[in-house]
Design an enzyme around this catalytic site. Structure first.
Site, PDB file in Angstrom:
ATOM      1  N   ASP A 134       5.027  -9.600  -2.064  1.00 31.74           N
ATOM      2  CA  ASP A 134       6.411  -9.340  -1.612  1.00 31.74           C
ATOM      3  C   ASP A 134       7.230  -8.627  -2.688  1.00 31.74           C
ATOM      4  O   ASP A 134       8.312  -8.116  -2.421  1.00 31.74           O
ATOM      5  CB  ASP A 134       7.116 -10.648  -1.201  1.00 31.74           C
ATOM      6  CG  ASP A 134       7.231 -11.687  -2.319  1.00 31.74           C
ATOM      7  OD1 ASP A 134       6.703 -11.464  -3.429  1.00 31.74           O
ATOM      8  OD2 ASP A 134       7.858 -12.738  -2.069  1.00 31.74           O
ATOM      9  N   GLU A 135       6.692  -8.587  -3.949  1.00 32.35           N
ATOM     10  CA  GLU A 135       7.479  -8.022  -5.055  1.00 32.35           C
ATOM     11  C   GLU A 135       7.707  -6.522  -4.883  1.00 32.35           C
ATOM     12  O   GLU A 135       8.603  -5.956  -5.516  1.00 32.35           O
ATOM     13  CB  GLU A 135       6.815  -8.348  -6.394  1.00 32.35           C
ATOM     14  CG  GLU A 135       6.590  -9.840  -6.538  1.00 32.35           C
ATOM     15  CD  GLU A 135       6.285 -10.320  -7.946  1.00 32.35           C
ATOM     16  OE1 GLU A 135       6.595  -9.622  -8.902  1.00 32.35           O
ATOM     17  OE2 GLU A 135       5.731 -11.425  -8.056  1.00 32.35           O
ATOM     18  N   TYR A 159       4.296  -4.156 -12.719  1.00 31.21           N
ATOM     19  CA  TYR A 159       3.362  -4.813 -11.783  1.00 31.21           C
ATOM     20  C   TYR A 159       3.674  -4.426 -10.344  1.00 31.21           C
ATOM     21  O   TYR A 159       2.809  -3.933  -9.611  1.00 31.21           O
ATOM     22  CB  TYR A 159       3.425  -6.339 -11.949  1.00 31.21           C
ATOM     23  CG  TYR A 159       2.794  -7.101 -10.794  1.00 31.21           C
ATOM     24  CD1 TYR A 159       1.441  -6.996 -10.517  1.00 31.21           C
ATOM     25  CD2 TYR A 159       3.578  -7.918  -9.956  1.00 31.21           C
ATOM     26  CE1 TYR A 159       0.869  -7.683  -9.442  1.00 31.21           C
ATOM     27  CE2 TYR A 159       3.011  -8.608  -8.897  1.00 31.21           C
ATOM     28  CZ  TYR A 159       1.654  -8.484  -8.640  1.00 31.21           C
ATOM     29  OH  TYR A 159       1.087  -9.157  -7.580  1.00 31.21           O
ATOM     30  N   LYS A 163       1.507  -2.214  -7.571  1.00 34.38           N
ATOM     31  CA  LYS A 163       1.087  -2.742  -6.263  1.00 34.38           C
ATOM     32  C   LYS A 163       1.671  -1.883  -5.140  1.00 34.38           C
ATOM     33  O   LYS A 163       1.000  -1.609  -4.139  1.00 34.38           O
ATOM     34  CB  LYS A 163       1.532  -4.205  -6.094  1.00 34.38           C
ATOM     35  CG  LYS A 163       0.804  -5.206  -6.961  1.00 34.38           C
ATOM     36  CD  LYS A 163      -0.682  -5.334  -6.680  1.00 34.38           C
ATOM     37  CE  LYS A 163      -0.996  -5.981  -5.345  1.00 34.38           C
ATOM     38  NZ  LYS A 163      -2.468  -6.211  -5.199  1.00 34.38           N
ATOM     39  N   LYS A 198       1.112 -18.428 -15.259  1.00 34.02           N
ATOM     40  CA  LYS A 198       2.086 -18.404 -14.172  1.00 34.02           C
ATOM     41  C   LYS A 198       2.884 -19.708 -14.185  1.00 34.02           C
ATOM     42  O   LYS A 198       2.440 -20.709 -14.741  1.00 34.02           O
ATOM     43  CB  LYS A 198       1.373 -18.231 -12.818  1.00 34.02           C
ATOM     44  CG  LYS A 198       0.457 -17.011 -12.735  1.00 34.02           C
ATOM     45  CD  LYS A 198       1.208 -15.728 -12.443  1.00 34.02           C
ATOM     46  CE  LYS A 198       0.369 -14.476 -12.656  1.00 34.02           C
ATOM     47  NZ  LYS A 198      -0.813 -14.344 -11.848  1.00 34.02           N
ATOM     48  N   PRO A 214       9.347 -23.708 -20.759  1.00 31.61           N
ATOM     49  CA  PRO A 214      10.225 -22.531 -20.875  1.00 31.61           C
ATOM     50  C   PRO A 214      10.740 -22.057 -19.512  1.00 31.61           C
ATOM     51  O   PRO A 214       9.952 -21.700 -18.630  1.00 31.61           O
ATOM     52  CB  PRO A 214       9.309 -21.467 -21.505  1.00 31.61           C
ATOM     53  CG  PRO A 214       7.928 -21.871 -21.124  1.00 31.61           C
ATOM     54  CD  PRO A 214       7.919 -23.346 -20.901  1.00 31.61           C
TER      55      PRO A 214
HETATM   56  P1  NAD Z   1      -5.533 -13.302 -10.652  1.00 29.14           P
HETATM   57  O1  NAD Z   1      -4.976 -12.533 -11.804  1.00 29.14           O
HETATM   58  O2  NAD Z   1      -5.629 -14.766 -10.729  1.00 29.14           O
HETATM   59  O3  NAD Z   1      -7.011 -12.764 -10.323  1.00 29.14           O
HETATM   60  C1  NAD Z   1      -7.327 -11.400 -10.312  1.00 29.14           C
HETATM   61  C2  NAD Z   1      -8.850 -11.282 -10.303  1.00 29.14           C
HETATM   62  O4  NAD Z   1      -9.168  -9.876 -10.253  1.00 29.14           O
HETATM   63  C3  NAD Z   1      -9.521 -11.835 -11.559  1.00 29.14           C
HETATM   64  O5  NAD Z   1     -10.654 -12.589 -11.198  1.00 29.14           O
HETATM   65  C4  NAD Z   1      -9.912 -10.593 -12.349  1.00 29.14           C
HETATM   66  O6  NAD Z   1     -11.076 -10.790 -13.139  1.00 29.14           O
HETATM   67  C5  NAD Z   1     -10.157  -9.605 -11.229  1.00 29.14           C
HETATM   68  N1  NAD Z   1      -9.983  -8.203 -11.664  1.00 29.14           N
HETATM   69  C6  NAD Z   1      -8.952  -7.681 -12.390  1.00 29.14           C
HETATM   70  N2  NAD Z   1      -9.150  -6.374 -12.587  1.00 29.14           N
HETATM   71  C7  NAD Z   1     -10.311  -6.045 -11.949  1.00 29.14           C
HETATM   72  C8  NAD Z   1     -11.021  -4.836 -11.763  1.00 29.14           C
HETATM   73  N3  NAD Z   1     -10.589  -3.683 -12.291  1.00 29.14           N
HETATM   74  N4  NAD Z   1     -12.157  -4.862 -11.031  1.00 29.14           N
HETATM   75  C9  NAD Z   1     -12.625  -6.037 -10.514  1.00 29.14           C
HETATM   76  N5  NAD Z   1     -12.001  -7.201 -10.666  1.00 29.14           N
HETATM   77  C10 NAD Z   1     -10.849  -7.222 -11.376  1.00 29.14           C
HETATM   78  O7  NAD Z   1      -4.673 -12.837  -9.406  1.00 29.14           O
HETATM   79  P2  NAD Z   1      -4.296 -13.655  -8.086  1.00 29.14           P
HETATM   80  O8  NAD Z   1      -3.044 -14.403  -8.331  1.00 29.14           O
HETATM   81  O9  NAD Z   1      -5.493 -14.353  -7.569  1.00 29.14           O
HETATM   82  O10 NAD Z   1      -3.912 -12.447  -7.113  1.00 29.14           O
HETATM   83  C11 NAD Z   1      -4.882 -11.869  -6.240  1.00 29.14           C
HETATM   84  C12 NAD Z   1      -4.206 -10.784  -5.419  1.00 29.14           C
HETATM   85  O11 NAD Z   1      -3.141 -11.342  -4.666  1.00 29.14           O
HETATM   86  C13 NAD Z   1      -3.580  -9.683  -6.282  1.00 29.14           C
HETATM   87  O12 NAD Z   1      -3.809  -8.457  -5.650  1.00 29.14           O
HETATM   88  C14 NAD Z   1      -2.096 -10.024  -6.295  1.00 29.14           C
HETATM   89  O13 NAD Z   1      -1.322  -8.859  -6.429  1.00 29.14           O
HETATM   90  C15 NAD Z   1      -1.934 -10.634  -4.920  1.00 29.14           C
HETATM   91  N6  NAD Z   1      -0.853 -11.628  -4.792  1.00 29.14           N
HETATM   92  C16 NAD Z   1      -0.751 -12.671  -5.665  1.00 29.14           C
HETATM   93  C17 NAD Z   1       0.267 -13.599  -5.494  1.00 29.14           C
HETATM   94  C18 NAD Z   1       0.386 -14.801  -6.410  1.00 29.14           C
HETATM   95  O14 NAD Z   1       1.377 -15.540  -6.324  1.00 29.14           O
HETATM   96  N7  NAD Z   1      -0.573 -15.070  -7.280  1.00 29.14           N
HETATM   97  C19 NAD Z   1       1.177 -13.470  -4.449  1.00 29.14           C
HETATM   98  C20 NAD Z   1       1.049 -12.384  -3.577  1.00 29.14           C
HETATM   99  C21 NAD Z   1       0.022 -11.472  -3.748  1.00 29.14           C
HETATM  100  P1  TYD Z   2       5.516 -16.110 -12.229  1.00 28.61           P
HETATM  101  O1  TYD Z   2       4.703 -17.339 -11.950  1.00 28.61           O
HETATM  102  O2  TYD Z   2       5.190 -15.298 -13.429  1.00 28.61           O
HETATM  103  O3  TYD Z   2       5.471 -15.231 -10.902  1.00 28.61           O
HETATM  104  P2  TYD Z   2       6.344 -13.908 -10.491  1.00 28.61           P
HETATM  105  O4  TYD Z   2       6.985 -13.350 -11.699  1.00 28.61           O
HETATM  106  O5  TYD Z   2       5.281 -13.024  -9.955  1.00 28.61           O
HETATM  107  O6  TYD Z   2       7.333 -14.374  -9.464  1.00 28.61           O
HETATM  108  O7  TYD Z   2       7.030 -16.535 -12.345  1.00 28.61           O
HETATM  109  C1  TYD Z   2       7.685 -17.215 -11.293  1.00 28.61           C
HETATM  110  C2  TYD Z   2       9.140 -17.355 -11.682  1.00 28.61           C
HETATM  111  O8  TYD Z   2       9.224 -18.241 -12.811  1.00 28.61           O
HETATM  112  C3  TYD Z   2       9.761 -16.047 -12.128  1.00 28.61           C
HETATM  113  O9  TYD Z   2      11.115 -15.993 -11.653  1.00 28.61           O
HETATM  114  C4  TYD Z   2       9.737 -16.107 -13.646  1.00 28.61           C
HETATM  115  C5  TYD Z   2       9.848 -17.596 -13.925  1.00 28.61           C
HETATM  116  N1  TYD Z   2       9.169 -18.054 -15.149  1.00 28.61           N
HETATM  117  C6  TYD Z   2       9.857 -18.869 -16.063  1.00 28.61           C
HETATM  118  O10 TYD Z   2      11.053 -19.193 -15.871  1.00 28.61           O
HETATM  119  N2  TYD Z   2       9.190 -19.294 -17.178  1.00 28.61           N
HETATM  120  C7  TYD Z   2       7.915 -18.944 -17.443  1.00 28.61           C
HETATM  121  O11 TYD Z   2       7.365 -19.343 -18.509  1.00 28.61           O
HETATM  122  C8  TYD Z   2       7.199 -18.133 -16.480  1.00 28.61           C
HETATM  123  C9  TYD Z   2       5.768 -17.743 -16.717  1.00 28.61           C
HETATM  124  C10 TYD Z   2       7.877 -17.728 -15.344  1.00 28.61           C
END
Ligand code: NAD
Ligand code: TYD
Length: 355
Positions: A134-135, A159, A163, A198, A214
Site C-alpha cells: 500500500d506504500e 522502497y 515497488k 520491522k 525505539p
Molecule cells: P522480506 O524482506 O522478509 O523477504 C524478502 C525475501 O526476498 C527474502 O527471503 C530475500 O532473501 C528474498 N530476495 C531479496 N532479493 C532477492 C532477489 N534479488 N532474488 C531472489 N530473492 C530475493 O520481505 P517480506 O516482508 O516477506 O515481503 C515480501 C513481499 O511482500 C515484498 O514484495 C514486499 O514488498 C511485499 N509486502 C510486504 C509487506 C510487509 O508488511 N512485510 C506488506 C505489503 C507488501
Molecule cells: P516498519 O515495520 O519498518 O514498516 P513500514 O515502514 O513499512 O510501515 O515500520 C512500521 C512503523 O513503525 C513505521 O511508521 C515506522 C515505525 N517504526 C518505529 O517507530 N520504530 C522502529 O524502530 C521501526 C523499525 C519502525
C-alpha cells in the site's frame, strides 16, 4: 502441476509456503537469493518437504529463471522477492532498484518468453501474481478514506518508489504483451518469521532483552495491520479467482497508531513474561529521531477483494497480536539465529544516530 514463487525464504513468502502445503498437493518451487532477510530456518518445520523445492538464486538472473520455468512448467509465478525495509532503502537505495525494479523486470521477461511458448490451454491457466504494498499510494491525511485501487501512485521513500516502478512494469506487460498478470497491494503485515528490523519483532526482541523500545518521532503514525496468514490467503484467492490485469488492495480493517501497537505488545508481554519487580515493559519505550519522509498514515479500503472475491481477514488485531507475541516467545532460538553479526551492524547504523 506446480507454481514458482520468489522470495519464499522471507517473512511473507515462508508463511505462504506453509499455507500452500496445508491447502494443496501441488509442487511449490521457491527461488530465493537468501539475502540477510531470507532464512532456510523458516522452512525447517515443513511437513511435506518433497512438495517444496528450494533453489538459491536471484530473480534478476533471467537465464536461471528461464531454466526453472522450462524444467518445472509452473502454472503460475508469484513474486514475493524484494528488498523490503524502508529504513534500509533510505540508507542504501541501490539494492532496492536492483531487486525491485530490475529484478522484477527480468522476471517479467523470463515469464513473457515462457508464456509465449505455452500451448493455448496452458496459456489460459497461466498467472503472474505480483505481491506489492500500500506504500505506493503515499501518505493519507487523518480524514481521508482508505486507499482504493484507483488512488494515484505517490511513493515517498526509495522502497515505495521501487515497488511502484515494479507495479507499473507488471501492468505494462499485461497491456503490451498480454501477460496474464494480477497485482495485490497489501498493508503492513505481522506474524511469525518477520525479520526483527520491522516494528513488531524489533519491539518484542528488544523488550525481552531489556533494551529501549525505539518509537520514531511522536509515535502517532498510523498503519493498517494484517496478520500474515490472512495476507497469504488473500494471495491464494486472487491467484485462483482474480480478474486478469486487475489490482486488489488487501488490508486488515485495523488502523493503529505506532505507539498503541508498542503499548499493546508491552501489555501482552507483561502478562506472558512479567519483568522483575512488577515493572511494565512500557517503561522501556523511548522516543527517537523520526524517519526522514515518514509517511503519516496508511489505510486500505479492501472493499473490492471483499465484495468481488469474498475475502476477509480471519484474525482480529487482538488474536493476531497474541499469536505473534506467543510465537516469538516460543521461538527465541529463531530470533537468536537471525540476529547475528550483520543484524548488529544494522542496529548500529539505524539507531546509534537517532539518540
Ligand atoms: P522480506 O524482506 O522478509 O523477504 C524478502 C525475501 O526476498 C527474502 O527471503 C530475500 O532473501 C528474498 N530476495 C531479496 N532479493 C532477492 C532477489 N534479488 N532474488 C531472489 N530473492 C530475493 O520481505 P517480506 O516482508 O516477506 O515481503 C515480501 C513481499 O511482500 C515484498 O514484495 C514486499 O514488498 C511485499 N509486502 C510486504 C509487506 C510487509 O508488511 N512485510 C506488506 C505489503 C507488501
Ligand atoms: P516498519 O515495520 O519498518 O514498516 P513500514 O515502514 O513499512 O510501515 O515500520 C512500521 C512503523 O513503525 C513505521 O511508521 C515506522 C515505525 N517504526 C518505529 O517507530 N520504530 C522502529 O524502530 C521501526 C523499525 C519502525
Amino acid at each position: 502441476m506446480a507454481i514458482l514463487i520468489t522470495g519464499g525464504a522471507g517473512f511473507i513468502g515462508s508463511n505462504f509456503v506453509y499455507e500452500w502445503v496445508n491447502h494443496s498437493n501441488e509442487q511449490i518451487i521457491n527461488l530465493d537469493k537468501l539475502t540477510y532477510a531470507g532464512n532456510l530456518e523458516n522452512l525447517k518445520a515443513l511437513k511435506n518437504q518433497g512438495q517444496h523445492i528450494f533453489v538459491q538464486g536471484d530473480i534478476a538472473n533471467q537465464e536461471l529463471v528461464g531454466q526453472l520455468l522450462e524444467k518445472y512448467q509452473p502454472r503460475a509465478i508469484i513474486n514475493f522477492a524484494a528488498a523490503s525495509h524502508v529504513d534500509r532503502s533510505i540508507k542504501g537505495p541501490e539494492d532496492f532498484v536492483m531487486t525491485n525494479v530490475v529484478g522484477t523486470f527480468k522476471l517479467l521477461e523470463a515469464a513473457r518468453h515462457y508464456y509465449s511458448n505455452l500451448t493455448d490451454q496452458n496459456k489460459a491457466q497461466f498467472r503472474f501474481l505480483h505481491v506489492s504494498t500500500d506504500e505506493v499510494y503515499g501518505s493519507l491525511l487523518p480524514t481521508e478514506n482508505g486507499f482504493t485501487e484507483k488512488n494515484p501512485y505517490q511513493p515517498n521513500s526509495p522502497y515505495s518508489a521501487s515497488k511502484a516502478s515494479s507495479d507499473h512494469f507488471v501492468r505494462a506487460y499485461y497491456h503490451t504483451y498480454g501477460l496474464p498478470v494480477l497485482t495485490t497491494n497489501c498493508s503492513n503485515n505481522y506474524g511469525p518469521f518477520q525479520f526483527p528490523e520491522k516494528l513488531l519483532p524489533l519491539i518484542i526482541h528488544n523488550a525481552l532483552n531489556e533494551k529501549p523500545l525505539p518509537v520514531y518521532g511522536d509515535g502517532t503514525q498510523v498503519r493498517d495491520w494484517l496478520y500474515v496468514t490472512d495476507h497469504c490467503q488473500a494471495i491464494m484467492t486472487v491467484l485462483e479467482n482474480g480478474q486478469l490485469g486487475e489490482v486488489y488492495n488487501v488490508g486488515g480493517f485495523n488502523e493503529q497508531k505506532n505507539i498503541e501497537v508498542v503499548k499493546s505488545i508491552c501489555s501482552h508481554l507483561d502478562k506472558k513474561r512479567p519483568r522483575a519487580q512488577g515493572k511494565s515493559y512500557s517503561e522501556l519505550i523511548t522516543f527517537v529521531t523520526d524517519r526522514p519522509g515518514h509517511d503519516k498514515r496508511y489505510a486500505i479500503d479492501a472493499t473490492k477483494i471483499n465484495k468481488n472475491l469474498d475475502w476477509a481477514p480471519k484474525e482480529t488485531f487482538q488474536t493476531g497480536l497474541e499469536k505473534t507475541v506467543n510465537w516469538y516467545l516460543d521461538n527465541q532460538a529463531w530470533t537468536q539465529s537471525v540476529t547475528s553479526g550483520e543484524y548488529r551492524k544494522w542496529v548500529d547504523t539505524n539507531y546509534a544516530a537517532r539518540g
